[in-house]
Write a protein that holds these residues in place. Structure first.
Motif, mmCIF file in Angstrom:
data_model
loop_
_atom_site.group_PDB
_atom_site.id
_atom_site.type_symbol
_atom_site.label_atom_id
_atom_site.label_comp_id
_atom_site.label_asym_id
_atom_site.label_seq_id
_atom_site.Cartn_x
_atom_site.Cartn_y
_atom_site.Cartn_z
ATOM 1 N N THR A 1 34.339 10.190 6.193
ATOM 2 C CA THR A 1 35.662 10.687 6.573
ATOM 3 C C THR A 1 36.209 9.932 7.778
ATOM 4 O O THR A 1 37.393 9.553 7.815
ATOM 5 C CB THR A 1 35.600 12.196 6.876
ATOM 6 O OG1 THR A 1 35.170 12.899 5.703
ATOM 7 C CG2 THR A 1 36.956 12.727 7.300
ATOM 8 N N SER B 1 42.154 14.746 2.752
ATOM 9 C CA SER B 1 42.736 16.072 3.003
ATOM 10 C C SER B 1 42.293 17.094 1.965
ATOM 11 O O SER B 1 42.257 18.299 2.241
ATOM 12 C CB SER B 1 44.268 15.985 3.003
ATOM 13 O OG SER B 1 44.724 15.123 4.009
ATOM 14 N N ALA B 2 41.932 16.618 0.776
ATOM 15 C CA ALA B 2 41.552 17.532 -0.310
ATOM 16 C C ALA B 2 40.104 17.989 -0.214
ATOM 17 O O ALA B 2 39.677 18.846 -1.005
ATOM 18 C CB ALA B 2 41.798 16.850 -1.657
ATOM 19 N N LEU B 3 39.322 17.444 0.721
ATOM 20 C CA LEU B 3 37.916 17.850 0.841
ATOM 21 C C LEU B 3 37.811 19.347 1.117
ATOM 22 O O LEU B 3 38.441 19.873 2.039
ATOM 23 C CB LEU B 3 37.229 17.078 1.967
ATOM 24 C CG LEU B 3 36.823 15.632 1.681
ATOM 25 C CD1 LEU B 3 36.239 14.993 2.936
ATOM 26 C CD2 LEU B 3 35.799 15.574 0.546
ATOM 27 N N SER B 4 36.983 20.013 0.344
ATOM 28 C CA SER B 4 36.794 21.457 0.518
ATOM 29 C C SER B 4 35.522 21.875 -0.189
ATOM 30 O O SER B 4 34.877 21.088 -0.873
ATOM 31 C CB SER B 4 38.000 22.228 -0.051
ATOM 32 O OG SER B 4 38.114 21.992 -1.444
ATOM 33 N N GLY B 5 35.170 23.140 -0.018
ATOM 34 C CA GLY B 5 33.988 23.670 -0.687
ATOM 35 C C GLY B 5 32.733 23.511 0.147
ATOM 36 O O GLY B 5 32.782 23.248 1.353
ATOM 37 N N THR B 6 31.582 23.644 -0.498
ATOM 38 C CA THR B 6 30.306 23.501 0.191
ATOM 39 C C THR B 6 30.114 22.059 0.617
ATOM 40 O O THR B 6 30.783 21.144 0.116
ATOM 41 C CB THR B 6 29.146 23.926 -0.727
ATOM 42 O OG1 THR B 6 29.071 22.990 -1.818
ATOM 43 C CG2 THR B 6 29.364 25.336 -1.266
ATOM 44 N N GLU C 1 29.388 19.943 -2.364
ATOM 45 C CA GLU C 1 30.599 19.645 -3.144
ATOM 46 C C GLU C 1 31.434 18.572 -2.434
ATOM 47 O O GLU C 1 31.985 17.673 -3.079
ATOM 48 C CB GLU C 1 31.408 20.923 -3.340
ATOM 49 C CG GLU C 1 30.754 21.913 -4.294
ATOM 50 C CD GLU C 1 31.424 23.282 -4.289
ATOM 51 O OE1 GLU C 1 31.211 24.056 -5.248
ATOM 52 O OE2 GLU C 1 32.159 23.590 -3.312
ATOM 53 N N GLN C 2 31.506 18.662 -1.114
ATOM 54 C CA GLN C 2 32.252 17.657 -0.364
ATOM 55 C C GLN C 2 31.598 16.280 -0.480
ATOM 56 O O GLN C 2 32.286 15.260 -0.600
ATOM 57 C CB GLN C 2 32.351 18.061 1.099
ATOM 58 C CG GLN C 2 33.251 19.260 1.364
ATOM 59 C CD GLN C 2 33.332 19.587 2.843
ATOM 60 O OE1 GLN C 2 33.574 18.714 3.674
ATOM 61 N NE2 GLN C 2 33.133 20.849 3.191
#
Length: 696
Positions: free
Chosen positions: A573, A643-648, A651-652
């Motif tokens: 990132t 920006s769309a990174l999310s979740g556990t 998952e990321q």
């Protein structure tokens, strides 16, 4: 001028100092702890602390610190002075056994992977007496383990010491079966070869990607790189030689056995190799070495890059972990012997390693998994991500003869039944080395070549020690109950060879055909990225083995998995955000400025004479204008993916692998193309040619 032998270890509270400054009984007790790994007698702590303080103060030290290795990958230290108030208003210099044995740094801000809540700050450091204290600057550094209030290991040293003890326990069981009852301790020893780049500070400061991420995110190969192989082992440049001279001086004063130095394959790349040390000491020394390499570089106007892949298309930097097993009498258990029994013992330990690497190839891959090393592995400069073992032709022939029961067709052509008939003497260095192998036998040790330059060597040695301990435990359990030891030994070695020969490969690890054979025919694992391999740390077979030997608890393993995946996500990132910033704020404006300059030139030509040819400039303007639009578009797409990174965190990490890395490569491709057709004075950053050939 002071000779090396006069000042070597002068900043270390080593055995020489302890023997001279401690009472005989205290020295004997402490020495027993260091040599045999026995529990420290608390009664000696005050005497050791007093002597350690007096020695440190005599060397100019004013502070002490518990020096530890948290899960950040670097070292940590909190300094406290020796001073205590005296009744007359002055101060006295004090240091107690309690302060030596235990410290209490804040544990809340170090990675814990869920072992600690942010508000739970208490953590403890505990003195490791098997690793000598040393002076750095004006501070006495005491090597320590680091754990939480609940006792969970928050560092790399604690599991390393546990793994060494696990292997020691099982190896002693095996040695007793061979009649070696006087051996009191078995240790693993390591000699890590450290690769690195040296560039000028001037070049470094002009590259935001180097400053923020440790590697270049943009840049095309220079016209000349490493193709001529003229840098490798070449004459060391005067400025680099001066750096190496001071580096050696600093390391030697700290008792670090820096031995070999040379130019590596890539321009500006070099290597430093030490003499072997016990694994936990070698780990401490390697962490210190990396720190001092960077500190000394700054004094010479240089920057030492330890990233695994600082330059695209140029060889990256690794760290070769040379690993062996030795007794307290100095006998290398991976060295062939003089008698049939000694050779049988050697082959059993050899088979234990083969079995360990095959059974736990995933763990070895996990220990070298970082975002940086993912770029390096399998790039025709480092071993592939597939783990295999190189034994060489002669030793491989010996094992094949044992498996098939056929006579060994070597020099002595002898039928082999271990411990019954004569096993031919196996000579060292009877085969070539294989630089493409991840795990190569080199005569009396194994060289694990997958580590990246910045990796702590603790992690791979924890897993290697633990896996070999598991093999030895299985062997000891079977042999201790055998009616006929020699027959059982022979059959067990034979079975190991048969069951695990798929992991042995003596060919070219860079060959695509090998990767296909390894995965499709031999069933070996090929985890290409950190996101692919890291979750397998928690596979039940791995958890069962590591917890059974007391190396990790399940909670500690879960925390490591989360920390490493989180580190992977954060690293990529940061790289992606840096790329977007560089592309938008410097590269696109630079390309646009050059485009406008070309357009001005076209207009001036036409104003002078409409017939003047401006086809070259017009073509460049068209391509540069297209590239500017592509740079903007791909920077937007990359930013959207971040920006769309999310979740556990798992998952990321998968999203990083599947979406972000590809978009980073797309943005790099158009920016690197723009660099090749933009006038040098407009390009905002030093080129690869500028950087790699900047040190003269």
């Amino acid at each position: 001028m002071q000779k090396v032998q006069e000042y070597f270890g002068s900043r270390v509270f080593d055995d020489r100092v302890m023997k001279a400054s401690l009472p005989a009984g205290v020295y004997k007790s402490l020495h027993r702890t260091i040599e045999r790994g026995t529990r420290l007698d608390p009664g000696v702590a005050d005497a050791v602390a007093s002597a350690m303080k007096d020695w440190a103060v005599s060397k100019g030290a004013t502070h002490y610190t518990h020096w530890f290795q948290p899960l950040t990958g670097v070292t940590a230290e909190k300094h406290d002075s020796f001073i205590s108030p005296s009744p007359d208003g002055g101060v006295i210099m004090e240091f107690s056994g309690k302060e030596l044995i235990k410290g209490e740094p804040d544990a809340s801000s170090f990675p814990s992977g869920g072992l600690r809540a942010t508000f739970e700050a208490r953590g403890y450091t505990a003195w490791d007496p098997t690793s000598y204290a040393f002076i750095k600057g004006k501070t006495l550094c005491i090597p320590t383990a680091f754990c939480s209030y609940g006792g969970e290991a928050l560092d790399k040293k604690t599991p390393l010491l546990r793994s060494m003890e696990a292997l020691n326990r099982q190896a002693l069981r095996i040695l007793k079966l061979f009649g070696n009852k006087d051996v009191r301790c078995v240790r693993t020893c390591v000699g890590p070869e450290q690769e690195y780049f040296l560039i000028t500070r001037e070049m470094y400061d002009k590259r935001p990607d180097l400053r923020f991420t440790g590697r270049t995110l943009f840049g095309k190969k220079p016209p000349k790189g490493q193709e001529m192989d003229d840098h490798y082992f070449g004459v060391i440049k005067p400025r680099v030689a001066a750096y190496m001279e001071e580096l050696n001086d600093e390391l030697w004063r700290l008792g670090i056995l820096a031995k070999t130095e040379h130019n590596e394959v890539a321009p500006a790349q070099h290597e430093l190799a030490p003499i072997y040390s016990t694994t936990n000491i070698a780990t401490d020394h390697n962490q210190l070495t990396m720190e001092i390499m960077q500190k000394v570089a700054a004094k010479h106007g240089l920057v030492c890059l330890l990233h695994e892949k600082p330059f695209d298309g140029v060889n990256g930097s690794g760290k070769h972990n040379n690993w062996s097993i030795s007794t307290d009498a100095g006998v290398n258990l991976l060295s062939p012997g003089e008698t049939p029994y000694e050779n049988a013992q050697f082959l059993l330990f050899l088979c234990a390693v083969i079995k360990a690497v095959d059974d736990y190839q995933d763990l070895l891959r996990i220990t070298v998994a970082t975002a940086g090393n993912d770029h390096r592995l399998g790039a025709n400069e480092a071993p592939p991500a597939v783990v295999s073992i190189f034994l060489g032709d002669e030793l491989n022939a010996v094992l094949e003869a044992i498996e098939t029961g056929e006579p060994y067709m070597g020099a002595e052509k002898t039928q082999m039944k271990l411990g019954v008939d004569v096993l031919p003497k196996f000579n060292r260095d009877t085969t070539d080395r294989n630089r493409t192998s991840p795990f190569a036998f080199t005569g009396n040790k194994f060289e694990f070549r997958m580590l990246g330059s910045a990796n702590s060597i603790a992690c791979c040695n924890i897993m290697l020690n633990s896996a070999v301990a598991e093999s030895l435990k299985i062997y000891a359990d079977r042999l201790e109950g055998a009616e006929d030891f020699e027959t059982a030994l022979h059959e067990m070695i034979r079975k190991t060879i048969k069951d695990h020969k798929n992991i042995i490969f003596n060919g070219n690890g860079y060959d695509d055909a090998w990767i296909k054979e390894a995965t499709e025919k031999r069933g070996l694992l090929n985890y290409r990225t950190t996101a692919d391999c890291m979750p397998h740390l928690l596979d039940e077979k791995n958890v069962t083995m590591l917890t059974a030997h007391g190396v990790y608890s399940r909670a500690e393993l879960e925390s490591r998995c989360e920390i490493m995946l989180e580190n992977y996500v954060k690293t990529v990132t940061i790289e992606a955000n840096t790329m977007v910033s560089m592309a938008r704020r410097q590269i696109a404006p630079a390309v646009e400025s050059y485009t406008m300059k070309l357009m001005e030139g076209i207009a001036q030509k036409k104003a002078l004479d409409m017939g003047l040819d401006s086809g070259y400039e017009t073509g460049l303007v068209k391509e540069l204008s297209t590239l500017t639009g592509e740079i903007a578009r791909r920077a937007d797409l990359l930013e959207e993916a971040v920006s769309a990174l999310s979740g556990t965190v798992e998952e990321q990490s998968c999203a990083v692998r599947d979406a972000i890395l590809g978009r980073m490569e797309e943005l790099r491709k158009v920016c690197d193309r723009a660099e090749t057709i933009t006038a040098k004075e407009f390009w905002p950053y030093p080129s690869y040619g500028d950087i790699l050939f900047s040190v003269r």
